[in-house]
Design a protein around this motif. Structure first.
Motif, short mmCIF file in Angstrom:
data_model
loop_
_atom_site.label_atom_id
_atom_site.label_comp_id
_atom_site.label_asym_id
_atom_site.label_seq_id
_atom_site.Cartn_x
_atom_site.Cartn_y
_atom_site.Cartn_z
N TYR A 1 55.52 77.13 -42.75
CA TYR A 1 55.08 78.29 -43.52
C TYR A 1 54.10 79.14 -42.73
O TYR A 1 54.13 80.36 -42.79
CB TYR A 1 54.46 77.85 -44.85
N TYR A 2 53.23 78.48 -41.98
CA TYR A 2 52.26 79.23 -41.16
C TYR A 2 52.98 80.01 -40.07
O TYR A 2 52.63 81.15 -39.78
CB TYR A 2 51.22 78.27 -40.56
N GLU B 1 47.95 89.77 -38.81
CA GLU B 1 46.65 90.09 -39.38
C GLU B 1 46.50 89.46 -40.77
O GLU B 1 45.47 88.88 -41.10
CB GLU B 1 46.48 91.61 -39.46
N ALA B 2 47.58 89.58 -41.54
CA ALA B 2 47.56 89.00 -42.87
C ALA B 2 47.49 87.47 -42.78
O ALA B 2 46.83 86.82 -43.59
CB ALA B 2 48.78 89.43 -43.66
N ALA B 3 48.16 86.92 -41.78
CA ALA B 3 48.14 85.47 -41.60
C ALA B 3 46.71 84.99 -41.33
O ALA B 3 46.24 84.01 -41.90
CB ALA B 3 49.07 85.07 -40.46
N GLN B 4 46.03 85.72 -40.46
CA GLN B 4 44.64 85.35 -40.16
C GLN B 4 43.76 85.45 -41.40
O GLN B 4 42.90 84.62 -41.63
CB GLN B 4 44.07 86.30 -39.10
N ALA B 5 44.05 86.48 -42.20
CA ALA B 5 43.22 86.70 -43.39
C ALA B 5 43.36 85.60 -44.42
O ALA B 5 42.49 85.43 -45.27
CB ALA B 5 43.56 88.05 -44.01
N VAL B 6 44.46 84.84 -44.37
CA VAL B 6 44.57 83.71 -45.31
C VAL B 6 44.17 82.40 -44.62
O VAL B 6 44.50 81.31 -45.09
CB VAL B 6 45.97 83.58 -45.96
N GLY B 7 43.45 82.53 -43.52
CA GLY B 7 42.83 81.34 -42.92
C GLY B 7 43.64 80.66 -41.85
O GLY B 7 43.33 79.53 -41.46
N ILE B 8 44.69 81.33 -41.35
CA ILE B 8 45.52 80.68 -40.33
C ILE B 8 44.97 80.99 -38.94
O ILE B 8 44.81 82.15 -38.57
CB ILE B 8 46.99 81.18 -40.43
N ASN B 9 44.70 79.93 -38.19
CA ASN B 9 44.28 80.08 -36.81
C ASN B 9 45.54 80.40 -35.99
O ASN B 9 46.26 79.50 -35.56
CB ASN B 9 43.63 78.78 -36.33
N ALA C 1 54.50 83.06 -41.61
CA ALA C 1 53.45 84.03 -41.94
C ALA C 1 53.04 84.79 -40.68
O ALA C 1 52.89 86.02 -40.71
CB ALA C 1 52.25 83.32 -42.56
N ARG D 1 53.51 72.60 -43.81
CA ARG D 1 52.56 73.70 -43.71
C ARG D 1 52.79 74.49 -42.42
O ARG D 1 52.74 75.71 -42.39
CB ARG D 1 51.13 73.15 -43.75
#
Lengths: 242, 337
Positions: free
Chosen positions: B193-194, B203-211, B197, B190
């Motif tokens: 992949y994070y 911004e898109a990474a944060q929007a899918v829940g990535i800190n 991202a 994971r």
């Protein structure tokens, strides 16, 4: 069901003195599809960004499932169960379509294999399975819009915020999307709040419509009520949306 | 093991096995000079991989990476010289100090949203002022340099990393390919992949829940730890340390050339880049010397030219090109065509 899934209360946002959003209150009950419409620059996306945690509101509250989520970071809002798409699409360009969605699916499972399976399923639902090994950068705009939806859905949200996902689609593609969201809502009970200019989609999908203009709530009601509201027609005058 | 080797095409594994096998038997075949060139190539392949994790995968540009080399080197060397502590223990201390330094830089930058060029400048600043600090640090020799006792040994003392070139050769060979395995494992998790991202769109990474703060910090810390281990190696191999050399800007640049030329954000790129760059650079030096030309800095000039050519013609690096030609599955790389 007495508590609405999403409730924004007297939300306001000032950018250096300019009040982009000025005391907007909206409620979206669980399992419903609601729409947020209004002319360009009315503050719709700003409202979305405040819900999604991109920036904190100057005043007001965002309640999700009765819990105060005002001022949380975007990732925390996502973890709370709100998925969003971006009006200007933001795919992970150098990753494959499948990996784009896989990243979203990793919110629910730490295991890459499980996330990959979940991502494949969602891509199939959105008709992107044929493109799963392509780089996201090679997709057409309508496909990227669908990818935005797929990635947001993969995070397993209770509430989906859709920011103009039908813009730029052909009428038949719009109808496909409408059918998709309607089925999704029926099957999973997911709650949807959408910003949309394509009235064809708004009329077909949403049960209730909020109209914002100049940062304030101008009108609300069923789609039919709203399109017959003189104030709404006036604010759109000069636009060909109606 | 499954996460490292699973899905990697047989052909790629075969080629990799062939490469490792020839590197293992190399000391029995080549002369001492060639072996020293391969050794230093492997060193750059190793630290290049460490840097690549942070830049190629997590998208965070560090131009002061030699800071971690220097901290690892000085810490383990000082512990050994002053207290007789084995580098096998000292390396953990060195890595911990490098991780702490990385965490400090990262937390300052990422907390306040300093990114891109400004983050890169911050990493340079930290490396530079650490250099100045060490130039006045008498305990480790200050400007005069810090030296490890050189003993002529026939036998190798692995526990204290004292021994001949062949021992060091096998140590760095192991580190280089262990890093390859570790990276492959990380990138298939994971975490990997994070990172990608975040590299592609924060911004898109944060929007899918990535800190994003947390995962960028992890990238910096892992990269710092790996790089510091390279520093421990280089300290005990060369037996001498100078602040200007250990923390110098030119070292940071040298360190990032291999991954850029081989292909950032690809697993094998840094190794390939090192094997292209270092032997060519060394070969050029010999050539110039044999022609009686003593041109200082000709190697740097040559590196500059290579860099220009690569950026102009294959901006993605050489590895993506070669892997396609070899018919190796794109999954060997982080990003595919």
């Amino acid at each position: 069901m007495s508590v609405p899934l999403l409730k924004i209360d007297q939300l306001a946002k000032s950018f250096k003195g300019l009040r982009a959003v000025d005391g907007v209150s909206i409620e979206v009950p669980e399992g419903k599809i609601y729409a947020l419409i209004g002319p360009n620059g009315a503050g719709k996306t700003t409202i979305f960004n405040m819900i999604a945690g991109v920036f904190a509101p100057t005043e007001g509250q965002v309640l999700f499932g009765g819990q105060d989520i005002t001022g949380l970071r975007p990732d925390q809002v996502c973890q709370a169960g709100i998925g969003r798409t971006f009006q200007v699409v933001k795919p992970f360009n150098d990753l494959s379509v499948l990996d784009n969605v896989l990243v979203g699916a990793l919110r629910k499972t730490p295991h890459v294999d499980e996330a990959r399976e979940a991502a494949s399923t969602i891509l199939k639902q959105l008709g992107l399975d044929g493109k799963s090994q392509q780089m996201a950068t090679n997709l057409t705009l309508p496909e990227r819009k669908r990818l935005e939806v797929a990635r947001a859905l993969a995070t397993g949200p209770q509430l989906l915020l859709l920011d103009e996902v039908m813009a730029g689609l052909r009428p038949t593609e719009t109808d496909e999307m409408v059918t998709f969201f309607r089925n999704l809502n029926k099957e999973t009970g997911i709650t949807i709040l959408l910003i949309e200019h394509v009235m064809r989609a708004v009329m077909a999908l949403s049960e209730r419509v909020y109209v914002v203009n100049y940062g304030q709530l101008l009108s609300q009601g069923t789609p039919d009520e709203v399109v017959n509201d003189q104030a709404v027609l006036d604010c759109y005058l000069g636009e060909d949306a109606f | 093991m499954e996460r490292i080797f699973g899905g990697v095409p047989k052909r790629a594994l075969g080629l990799l096995g062939l490469m490792i096998a020839s590197l293992i038997i190399a000391p029995a075949i080549v002369n001492a000079y060639v072996l020293s060139v391969i050794l230093i190539t492997l060193y750059f392949a190793y630290v290049g991989q460490a840097w690549n994790l942070m830049m190629g995968y997590a998208g965070q540009l560090s131009l002061g990476h030699t800071l971690y080399v220097g901290l690892g080197a000085y810490t383990s060397a000082a512990l050994f010289v002053h207290f007789g502590i084995s580098p096998l223990i000292g390396l953990f201390v060195g890595m911990a100090i490098a991780v702490a330094a990385g965490a400090l830089i990262g937390s300052m930058a990422f907390r306040f949203g300093i990114g891109g060029v400004y983050f890169a400048l911050l990493t340079i600043a930290f490396a530079e002022f650490t250099r100045i600090l060490f130039e006045h640090f008498d305990w480790v020799g200050a400007m005069g340099g810090f030296f490890l006792p050189v003993e002529n040994r026939d036998s190798s003392d692995f526990l204290n990393l004292r021994g001949g070139p062949v021992m060091f050769y096998y140590v760095i060979l192991f580190l280089c390919f262990a890093a390859l395995g570790v990276n492959q494992w990380l990138l298939r998790s994971r975490l990997g992949y994070y990172w990608m991202a975040i590299r592609e769109d924060q911004e898109a990474a944060q929007a899918v829940g990535i800190n994003t703060f947390r995962y960028k910090m992890i990238a910096v810390m892992i990269s710092a730890a790996m790089t510091a281990l390279g520093g421990v190696f280089i300290a005990f191999y060369y037996n001498n340390l100078f602040p200007a050399d250990a923390f110098g800007m030119h070292r940071s640049i040298e360190l990032i050339l291999a991954p850029i030329i081989g292909g950032m954000g690809t697993l094998f790129g840094p190794i390939l880049g090192a094997f292209i760059l270092t032997p060519l650079g060394e070969g050029l030096t010999i050539l110039m010397e044999s022609m009686g030309v003593k041109a200082a800095g000709v190697k740097q000039l040559f590196y500059g030219v290579i860099l220009l050519v690569i950026i102009r013609f294959v901006p993605g690096g050489v590895w993506p090109l070669i892997s396609k030609k070899l018919g190796i599955d794109k999954r060997m790389k982080g990003k595919s065509e």
